[in-house]
Design a protein around this motif. Sequence first.
Motif, mmCIF file in Angstrom:
data_model
loop_
_atom_site.group_PDB
_atom_site.id
_atom_site.type_symbol
_atom_site.label_atom_id
_atom_site.label_comp_id
_atom_site.label_asym_id
_atom_site.label_seq_id
_atom_site.Cartn_x
_atom_site.Cartn_y
_atom_site.Cartn_z
ATOM 1 N N VAL A 180 0.861 -1.190 0.000
ATOM 2 C CA VAL A 180 0.000 0.000 0.000
ATOM 3 C C VAL A 180 0.892 1.233 0.000
ATOM 4 N N ILE B 224 0.554 5.293 0.709
ATOM 5 C CA ILE B 224 -0.343 6.302 1.275
ATOM 6 C C ILE B 224 0.356 7.654 1.232
ATOM 7 N N MET C 183 -2.983 6.056 -2.138
ATOM 8 C CA MET C 183 -4.226 6.355 -1.461
ATOM 9 C C MET C 183 -3.984 7.682 -0.743
ATOM 10 N N ARG D 126 -5.072 0.569 9.004
ATOM 11 C CA ARG D 126 -6.420 0.190 8.531
ATOM 12 C C ARG D 126 -6.343 -0.654 7.253
ATOM 13 N N GLN D 127 -5.251 -0.522 6.519
ATOM 14 C CA GLN D 127 -5.051 -1.315 5.306
ATOM 15 C C GLN D 127 -4.325 -2.628 5.604
#
Length: 119
Positions: free
Chosen positions: A9, A11, A27, A51-52
């Motif tokens: 991920v 971010i 994200m 949260r991911q």
Amino acid sequence: MLQSLNLPVNIAVCSKSAPDFGPLGFMCVPLEPDDAPMAQSIAIGVNAARRQGATTIMIALADMPLIPRAHIKALLAAFDGHCIATSVSGRKMPPAVFGPALLDDLCALSGDNGARDIV
């Protein structure tokens, strides 16, 4: 450059005036308020990553776009599960990677010093 590493991920914590990093594979998470100190930006990013499902966090700054991909790969390869940071003239700085035991410490930071005291 980070998006080319195929990390689970990516971010970006962004103020309202920041470019849209979404098309680059990030994200985007809003920085609220826009003038929040660096510690708050870190906590917002860490919590979004958690949260991911992330358990390890790399902090890299958007104003450092010329860090070579090879440097990031070497940093990740040398990561011992706890913490590793870039070192320039003996000074620790981002990009830096933090393991699970340090995520709460990152979220507890205050002010504009970033994670330097943890590294």
